[in-house]
Each structure stands twice: as C-alpha cells, then as structure tokens.
Design a protein around this motif. Sequence first.
Motif, PDB file in Angstrom:
ATOM      1  N   CYS A 256      55.666   8.123  75.876  1.00 15.01           N
ATOM      2  CA  CYS A 256      56.374   8.821  74.814  1.00 15.01           C
ATOM      3  C   CYS A 256      57.772   8.218  74.676  1.00 15.01           C
ATOM      4  O   CYS A 256      58.562   8.243  75.613  1.00 15.01           O
TER       5      CYS A 256
ATOM      6  N   THR B 131      60.050   9.296  72.729  1.00 14.33           N
ATOM      7  CA  THR B 131      61.040  10.341  72.453  1.00 14.33           C
ATOM      8  C   THR B 131      61.627  10.879  73.754  1.00 14.33           C
ATOM      9  O   THR B 131      62.838  10.982  73.905  1.00 14.33           O
ATOM     10  N   CYS B 132      60.750  11.211  74.724  1.00 15.14           N
ATOM     11  CA  CYS B 132      61.262  11.744  75.984  1.00 15.14           C
ATOM     12  C   CYS B 132      61.159  10.723  77.120  1.00 15.14           C
ATOM     13  O   CYS B 132      61.422  11.043  78.271  1.00 15.14           O
TER      14      CYS B 132
ATOM     15  N   CYS C 145      53.341  15.237  71.778  1.00 18.94           N
ATOM     16  CA  CYS C 145      53.566  14.820  73.147  1.00 18.94           C
ATOM     17  C   CYS C 145      53.396  16.039  74.051  1.00 18.94           C
ATOM     18  O   CYS C 145      53.962  17.088  73.774  1.00 18.94           O
TER      19      CYS C 145
ATOM     20  N   GLU D 124      54.702  16.610  76.754  1.00 15.26           N
ATOM     21  CA  GLU D 124      55.975  16.883  77.434  1.00 15.26           C
ATOM     22  C   GLU D 124      57.023  17.484  76.493  1.00 15.26           C
ATOM     23  O   GLU D 124      57.622  18.505  76.786  1.00 15.26           O
ATOM     24  N   CYS D 125      57.266  16.790  75.349  1.00 17.07           N
ATOM     25  CA  CYS D 125      58.358  17.247  74.476  1.00 17.07           C
ATOM     26  C   CYS D 125      57.863  17.770  73.128  1.00 17.07           C
ATOM     27  O   CYS D 125      58.657  18.177  72.303  1.00 17.07           O
TER      28      CYS D 125
HETATM   29 ZN   LIG Z   1      57.658  13.232  74.649  1.00 16.12          ZN
END
Ligand SMILES: [Zn+2]
Length: 118
Positions: free
Chosen positions: A53, A55-56, A17, A19-20
């Motif tokens: 995503c 996850t985030c 990802c 981002e994360c």
């Molecule tokens: Zn993420």
Amino acid sequence: MDKKWITIKEVALNNNCPECYNTNGLQLTFKQQFIETSLYKSITNETTQEIFCNTCNTDIFPVMWTDDIERVFAYQQKAFTPKKASTKLKKKAWLLISTFSLLIIIGIVLAVFINKTG
Ligand SMILES: [Zn+2]
C-alpha cells in the motif's frame, strides 16, 4: 551467484487497503527470479507476487487480504505471463569456449601435421 527478483508487472488495485482503507494506494507487483553468475545470466521459472500500500507504506501480506483482494489477485494472476525461462552466456563464457575450441583445433592440426611429416 547473484539471485535477483526483478519486477515484471505492476498493477494498481482499486480495492480498500486492509490497513488504512484507502482505495488508491494498493499495488500488486509480480516478480520473477533472475540468476547472474560471471559466466551466464538466467531467467528462472520462479515467480513471486506482493501487495503493497503506497498510502500507508505497508506490505499487505496474504493473511490480511480481503475476499475482494483475493478475487482481484486471482484474476490478475491468470492474466500474468512470466518471461520464458532462458539462459544467456556472457562474453567471458564465449571467450572461454572459443579459446578452448581454438586449442582443440590447434591440437588436431598439429597431430595431423606431425602424422604427415613423421
Ligand atoms: Zn494502506
């Protein structure tokens, strides 16, 4: 008129990802536009796709895509077959059509009948 984007296909991506940096959260979703009115339902040729995503909880917009994501996306897009565009009439539409046809038939029968007797 009601326009809706309906999910046709979801693919879990193993990419990082942007981002994360997690590798198990990215999900690619293919959507297709449906139109619904009181008389018919229609599947259009319009499709859209998005990466999210899990996850985030972030929308991963195309500007954030890495080369890897671009590559996987291109591959998945080739593999994706949208639903065929089509239109289905609803009951109400059929009812209108049959009522209308019935009126025309009655009209013709009456005209013939009047012609014979008159
Ligand atoms: Zn993420």
